[in-house]
Design an enzyme around this catalytic site. Sequence first.
Site, PDB file in Angstrom:
ATOM      1  CG  PHE A  94     -10.554   1.675   3.972  1.00 17.83           C
ATOM      2  CD1 PHE A  94     -10.386   0.919   3.190  1.00 17.83           C
ATOM      3  CD2 PHE A  94     -10.092   3.008   4.056  1.00 17.83           C
ATOM      4  CE1 PHE A  94      -9.867   1.667   1.825  1.00 17.83           C
ATOM      5  CE2 PHE A  94      -9.607   3.464   2.968  1.00 17.83           C
ATOM      6  CZ  PHE A  94      -9.517   3.034   1.805  1.00 17.83           C
ATOM      7  CD  GLU A 152      -8.931   6.085  -4.753  1.00 17.69           C
ATOM      8  OE1 GLU A 152      -9.896   6.438  -4.092  1.00 17.69           O
ATOM      9  OE2 GLU A 152      -7.980   5.537  -4.243  1.00 17.69           O
ATOM     10  CB  THR A 154     -11.322   2.083  -2.611  1.00 20.63           C
ATOM     11  OG1 THR A 154     -10.467   2.442  -1.282  1.00 20.63           O
ATOM     12  CG2 THR A 154     -11.584   3.417  -3.034  1.00 20.63           C
ATOM     13  CE  LYS A 194      -7.929   2.068  -3.791  1.00 22.02           C
ATOM     14  NZ  LYS A 194      -6.698   2.660  -3.004  1.00 22.02           N
ATOM     15  CG  ASP A 199      -2.096   0.899   0.982  1.00 25.77           C
ATOM     16  OD1 ASP A 199      -2.295   1.385   0.077  1.00 25.77           O
ATOM     17  OD2 ASP A 199      -2.461   1.320   2.136  1.00 25.77           O
TER      18      ASP A 199
END
Length: 317
Positions: A171, A89, A149, A125, A16
């Site tokens: 998350f 993203e 996400t 994303k 990440d």
Amino acid sequence: MNQLEQLKTHTTVVADTGNFLQLAQFAPRDATTNPSLILKAVQSTDYAHLLQDAVAAHKSEPLDQIVDQVLVRFGLEILKVVPGRVSTEVDARLSFDKAATIARAKRIMALYEQAGVKRERVLIKIASTWEGIQAAAELEREGIRCNLTLLFAFCQAVACGAAGIQLISPFVGRIYDWYKKSAGAAWDEAAHAGANDPGVKSVTQIYNYYKKHGIKTEVMGASFRNIGQIQALAGCDLLTISPDLLAQLQASDAPLAPALSAESARAADIPAVAFDEAGFRFALNQDAMATEKLAEGIRAFAVDSAKLDQMIEQSLR
């Protein structure tokens, strides 16, 4: 065998980070980025040239197109290091605009394809709003794989599974943050550790539901605050982990056994549920944590996207 190596025998490990120079030492299969990570990276002398090069090559194009060029440049560098996929993203400011999300996703994918990257190596994303999930469903039907996400609620996961999404990123750490803050002085860290961590419980519920009902969507736990959360989700399809926590896992030789099991999930009594748009919005509304963290996450990513815009505009002057 250190804990990172042990984890890799149970779970696909994903880095990440936007810091691709750090990636090789941890040998992750995939890597994920987001606007905050990219913003942090371009402010570093190691990566500033990627922004400068993209701006110089595309300065006559609209700002949003230059931004996508920057994001894809990072993705291309990451793909030189990881053997699997990179997640890039869509602008969080489009989180409630299905058509604009689809258009932006297609443009990002086209840039990767122009650079010779196959679709299988890229995940787009998108925030797990109702509009984002519907956009992703359409993209998936066209062969563009997505990573949903900012996922905090069970209803978001159910909707993603029903929509045939490739992968979701619940998350863990941000869920943990909310419950810890909400409890205040009454919070008992030991009582909420490991399998009792609220973020871990959320991902476990989603994983078990998917495996019970044969849902193919991959579950990738994200946003970790400590290695205890990671250890409690060993066996999950994928886990995306920051370089700091990857290093901590690498430094430990303690035994690490899988905590999640598809076989156990299939044997469990877990009823199927479904959400139409109204049901989804109501279920999300009923979950104060998910409602607040989704909104907060979109706002934070939008702020960092705007900062990246400003950096590019300054470079254009």
